[in-house]
Design an enzyme around this catalytic site. Sequence first.
Site, PDB file in Angstrom:
ATOM      1  N   GLU A  52       0.650  -1.261  -0.075  1.00 60.16           N
ATOM      2  CA  GLU A  52      -0.076   0.029   0.066  1.00 60.16           C
ATOM      3  C   GLU A  52       0.837   1.263  -0.110  1.00 60.16           C
ATOM      4  OE1 GLU A  52      -1.612   0.710   3.951  1.00 60.16           O
ATOM      5  OE2 GLU A  52      -3.334   1.783   3.022  1.00 60.16           O
ATOM      6  N   LYS A  97      -9.349   2.096  -1.961  1.00 53.46           N
ATOM      7  CA  LYS A  97      -9.677   1.712  -0.619  1.00 53.46           C
ATOM      8  C   LYS A  97     -11.061   1.975  -0.009  1.00 53.46           C
ATOM      9  CE  LYS A  97      -7.161   1.437   3.627  1.00 53.46           C
ATOM     10  NZ  LYS A  97      -5.697   1.645   4.324  1.00 53.46           N
TER      11      LYS A  97
HETATM   12  N1  CDT Z   1      -2.914   1.442   6.552  1.00 47.78           N
HETATM   13  C1  CDT Z   1      -3.775   0.806   7.254  1.00 47.78           C
HETATM   14  O1  CDT Z   1      -5.104   0.707   6.920  1.00 47.78           O
HETATM   15  N2  CDT Z   1      -3.558   0.539   8.465  1.00 47.78           N
HETATM   16  C2  CDT Z   1      -4.378  -0.038   9.445  1.00 47.78           C
HETATM   17  C3  CDT Z   1      -4.010   0.267  10.898  1.00 47.78           C
HETATM   18  C4  CDT Z   1      -5.180   0.182  11.768  1.00 47.78           C
HETATM   19  S1  CDT Z   1      -5.280   1.094  13.270  1.00 47.78           S
HETATM   20  C5  CDT Z   1      -5.637   2.801  12.478  1.00 47.78           C
HETATM   21  C6  CDT Z   1      -4.539  -1.805   9.184  1.00 47.78           C
HETATM   22  O2  CDT Z   1      -5.538  -1.867   9.525  1.00 47.78           O
HETATM   23  O3  CDT Z   1      -3.421  -2.267   9.461  1.00 47.78           O
END
Ligand code: CDT
Length: 308
Positions: free
Chosen positions: A47, A127
């Site tokens: 990503e 997304k």
């Molecule tokens: N980039 C991304 O979506 N990261 C999220 C972090 C979750 S906590 C805010 C993930 O689900 O891994």
Amino acid sequence: MSRRFIAAAAQLGPIARDEPRRDVVARMVRLVEEARRRGVSWLVFPELALTTFFPRWFMERQSEVDRFFETRMPSADVQPLFDAARGAEIAFHLGFAEKVDDSGVERRFNTAILVDRAGRIVHKYRKVHLPGHRDHEPQRPFQHLEKRYFERGDLGFPVTTVEDCRAGVLICNDRRWPEAFRMLGLNGVEMVMAGYNTPRHYPLAPEHDRLQDFHNHLCLQAGAYQNGTYVVGAAKAGVEEGCELIGGSCVVAPTGEILAVAATLGDELVCAAVDLDRCAEIKRNIFNFAQHRQPDTYGLLTQGVGQL
Ligand code: CDT
């Protein structure tokens, strides 16, 4: 391309805030070259692969945020990646921040594309599950401002036949939602590509920090098994600008078994042999949707967000 090939996650180590795109792309090209040597046909980058994970900072000026966005794909900086992959006859997945002009309105998405072996963009996903918060929360050790910097994806959950494979994409937080995986499963997906930037530390429930790697694989493995699909998970890993991101990039079989997993938190290829016909082992048996799903009992799934 045959339905048997080698797929690989192209895990990336940390990217500095001021690291120029062309330097990041040079790292990616080195992974393409290694992938060619190792006989890889499908390569999955993470990503937001071209920059640091910028939602960790609150930035007041939109011009500052926009430095992390692409307005053209491929841009001149990214063209060497397209050229290298085409030269190596490798199809690839690339996540990036996308800014578009929609009839005079600026729109920004957290996007990923699939590029076929001929260098053509053949699939795009934006997304849907944007985690984090909208406003500056200075009490946090770092921000997670995806809800501020991106709008929700507007392309649904498409599945495209690419190189003889029913291919689909989820982006990071999407992988935690069974509904997102199921949307791809219902479209007959055979390989899901999921890039991620997952901080080790979750300020809202720090007691879960020790479980981040487990939850990552739990979701990728469950999504694979419950939908009879390969999954390639590709991390941006390591300590990036003081924030630790988990690694654990992997290739998962339709049985839910992990076939290969990263050994480092840096730039690393994680390769596994894929036989797409194995998806039928699951799709024709335990998760034969036509025989066993009961959609008329699933109405709640689309009637609201649910209770706490
Ligand atoms: N980039 C991304 O979506 N990261 C999220 C972090 C979750 S906590 C805010 C993930 O689900 O891994």
